[in-house]
Design a protein around this motif. Structure first.
Motif, PDB file in Angstrom:
ATOM      1  N   GLY A  79       0.813  -1.211   0.000  1.00  0.00           N
ATOM      2  CA  GLY A  79       0.000   0.000   0.000  1.00  0.00           C
ATOM      3  C   GLY A  79       0.845   1.257   0.000  1.00  0.00           C
ATOM      4  O   GLY A  79       0.523   2.245  -0.680  1.00  0.00           O
ATOM      5  N   LYS A  97     -12.991  -8.840  -0.629  1.00  0.00           N
ATOM      6  CA  LYS A  97     -12.812  -7.606   0.150  1.00  0.00           C
ATOM      7  C   LYS A  97     -13.842  -7.529   1.270  1.00  0.00           C
ATOM      8  O   LYS A  97     -13.508  -7.283   2.435  1.00  0.00           O
ATOM      9  N   GLU A 146     -13.020  -7.774   5.301  1.00  0.00           N
ATOM     10  CA  GLU A 146     -13.345  -6.601   6.105  1.00  0.00           C
ATOM     11  C   GLU A 146     -14.309  -6.949   7.236  1.00  0.00           C
ATOM     12  O   GLU A 146     -14.186  -6.434   8.354  1.00  0.00           O
ATOM     13  N   PRO A 156     -11.103  -1.546   7.101  1.00  0.00           N
ATOM     14  CA  PRO A 156     -10.973  -1.549   5.636  1.00  0.00           C
ATOM     15  C   PRO A 156      -9.804  -2.406   5.157  1.00  0.00           C
ATOM     16  O   PRO A 156      -8.762  -2.497   5.815  1.00  0.00           O
ATOM     17  N   GLU A 213      -7.505  -2.610   1.768  1.00  0.00           N
ATOM     18  CA  GLU A 213      -7.282  -1.712   0.631  1.00  0.00           C
ATOM     19  C   GLU A 213      -6.292  -2.239  -0.393  1.00  0.00           C
ATOM     20  O   GLU A 213      -5.993  -1.550  -1.361  1.00  0.00           O
ATOM     21  N   THR A 214      -5.789  -3.462  -0.213  1.00  0.00           N
ATOM     22  CA  THR A 214      -4.823  -3.995  -1.172  1.00  0.00           C
ATOM     23  C   THR A 214      -5.225  -5.403  -1.594  1.00  0.00           C
ATOM     24  O   THR A 214      -5.817  -6.156  -0.808  1.00  0.00           O
ATOM     25  N   GLY A 225     -12.742  -0.750  -4.862  1.00  0.00           N
ATOM     26  CA  GLY A 225     -12.250   0.155  -3.833  1.00  0.00           C
ATOM     27  C   GLY A 225     -10.854  -0.139  -3.327  1.00  0.00           C
ATOM     28  O   GLY A 225     -10.394   0.502  -2.368  1.00  0.00           O
ATOM     29  N   PHE A 226     -10.154  -1.072  -3.962  1.00  0.00           N
ATOM     30  CA  PHE A 226      -8.767  -1.329  -3.574  1.00  0.00           C
ATOM     31  C   PHE A 226      -7.888  -0.177  -4.057  1.00  0.00           C
ATOM     32  O   PHE A 226      -8.074   0.351  -5.157  1.00  0.00           O
ATOM     33  N   LEU A 227      -6.914   0.179  -3.249  1.00  0.00           N
ATOM     34  CA  LEU A 227      -6.008   1.271  -3.591  1.00  0.00           C
ATOM     35  C   LEU A 227      -4.685   0.782  -4.157  1.00  0.00           C
ATOM     36  O   LEU A 227      -3.858   1.578  -4.594  1.00  0.00           O
TER      37      LEU A 227
END
Length: 270
Positions: A61, A161, A165, A171, A173-174, A194-196
Motif C-alpha cells: 500500500g 474484500k 473486512e 478496511p 485496501e490492497t 475500492g482497492f487502492l
C-alpha cells in the motif's frame, strides 16, 4: 538498463524496489511440499540478508501511494509479501517482527480455516499488528481471474474484500492477483471494488514507474538461498518490470481461455 531488461552495472542509480513473494513457510523442512514452500530456517537466513542489505521495509500500500505521488518512498525500499494465507504464516511473521521488518499478507478468503490455511484466530492476531502487517485480499477461490467472465471477476474481487473486512472489522485496501493473472478487466474490477493497490507477480523488480494496481514481485522458491536474496536486493540478475503487458502474456492467456472454454462448453470474457 540493457536490451534484455536486466539491470546493468549502473544498477545503483536505478531506483528499483525489490518485492519478495513468499507462500508457505513450514517449520519442518520435511514439510516443504513444493517449490513455492520455503523452510522456516531458510526463511530466517533470508530475513538476515534483508537486514544486511540496509533496505527499508515498506508495504504494498505504501509503495502504491508512492507510485501515485501521494507519499515519499525511501530510496532503498524493500517489501516482503505472502500469498494465500497458510497456517504457518503467523510464525513467519513473528520471526519477521523480531527483526523489525514488515510484510503484506494476502488471504484467499474462501480457504480461511481449511487446513493447511490460516484460521480466523491467527488472522486476527496478524490484524493486531497493523504497524508490521498489512492484510490484503487474494480472491475468494483463487482462480486465474483473467479466464473468468466479468461478473465472476467482480464477485471474486469484491466478495473477498467484503469477507475480509467483516472478519477484521476494518478496511482492506490492497489485493493480490492469484497466480499473478490479470488483464484490463480484472484490473478495472479491482479498482472499482475500492482497492487502492494490487500486487502482480512478473518475477521482476518494481520501480518508480511501476503500475500501482499491478506491482511487480519476485517469487522466492524452496531452492532460493540467502546469497541469491542478497543479489536480488542489490538489483542483480532480475529484470526491471515492464509497464505494459507483453505479447507472450496475451498469447498464454488466450491459450488458457480456450482450454477453459473447451472444458466447460461456454465462455465469455467481455
Amino acid at each position: 538498463m540493457n536490451g534484455s531488461g536486466s539491470l546493468s552495472s549502473s544498477a545503483s542509480v536505478v531506483k528499483v524496489i525489490p518485492i519478495l513473494l513468499y507462500h508457505s513457510v513450514p517449520r519442518d523442512a520435511s514439510d516443504v511440499a513444493d517449490r513455492f514452500s520455503v523452510a522456516y530456517e531458510q526463511f530466517a537466513t533470508h530475513l538476515d540478508a534483508i537486514l544486511a542489505s540496509g533496505r527499508v521495509p515498506v508495504t504494498i500500500g505504501e509503495i502504491a501511494a508512492g507510485l501515485r505521488g501521494e507519499r515519499q518512498l525511501p530510496d532503498h525500499a524493500v517489501a516482503i509479501t505472502f500469498d494465500d494465507g497458510y497456517d504457518n504464516t503467523l510464525a513467519a511473521i513473528e520471526l519477521l517482527c523480531e527483526r523489525g521488518l514488515r510484510a503484506s499478507v494476502y488471504v484467499t478468503t474462501g480457504q480461511i480455516g481449511a487446513r493447511p490455511m490460516i484460521g480466523r484466530d491467527h488472522l486476527r492476531l496478524l490484524a493486531d499488528r497493523p504497524d508490521a502487517v498489512e492484510l490484503g485480499a487474494h480472491s475468494v477461490t483463487h482462480p486465474r481471474l483473467d479466464e473468468l467472465s466479468r461478473s465472476e471477476v467482480e464477485s471474486e474481487v469484491s466478495d473477498s474484500k467484503r469477507q475480509l473486512e467483516q472478519l477484521l472489522g476494518r478496511p482492506v485496501e490492497t489485493f493480490a492477483y492469484p497466480y499473478g493473472a490479470y488483464d484490463r478487466r480484472v484490473r478495472e474490477a479491482v479498482m472499482a471494488a475500492g482497492f487502492l493497490s494490487a500486487a502482480a507477480v512478473k518475477n521482476a523488480l518494481s520501480h518508480r514507474e511501476d503500475d500501482p494496481w499491478a506491482i511487480a514481485r519476485w517469487t522466492v522458491c524452496s531452492a532460493t538461498g540467502a546469497q541469491q536474496i542478497a543479489r536480488v536486493l542489490d538489483g542483480q540478475g532480475v529484470p526491471c518490470a515492464w509497464r505494459h503487458e507483453r505479447l507472450r502474456t496475451r498469447g498464454y492467456r488466450a491459450v488458457r481461455r480456450l482450454r477453459r472454454t473447451l472444458g466447460r462448453g461456454v465462455g465469455s470474457w467481455r
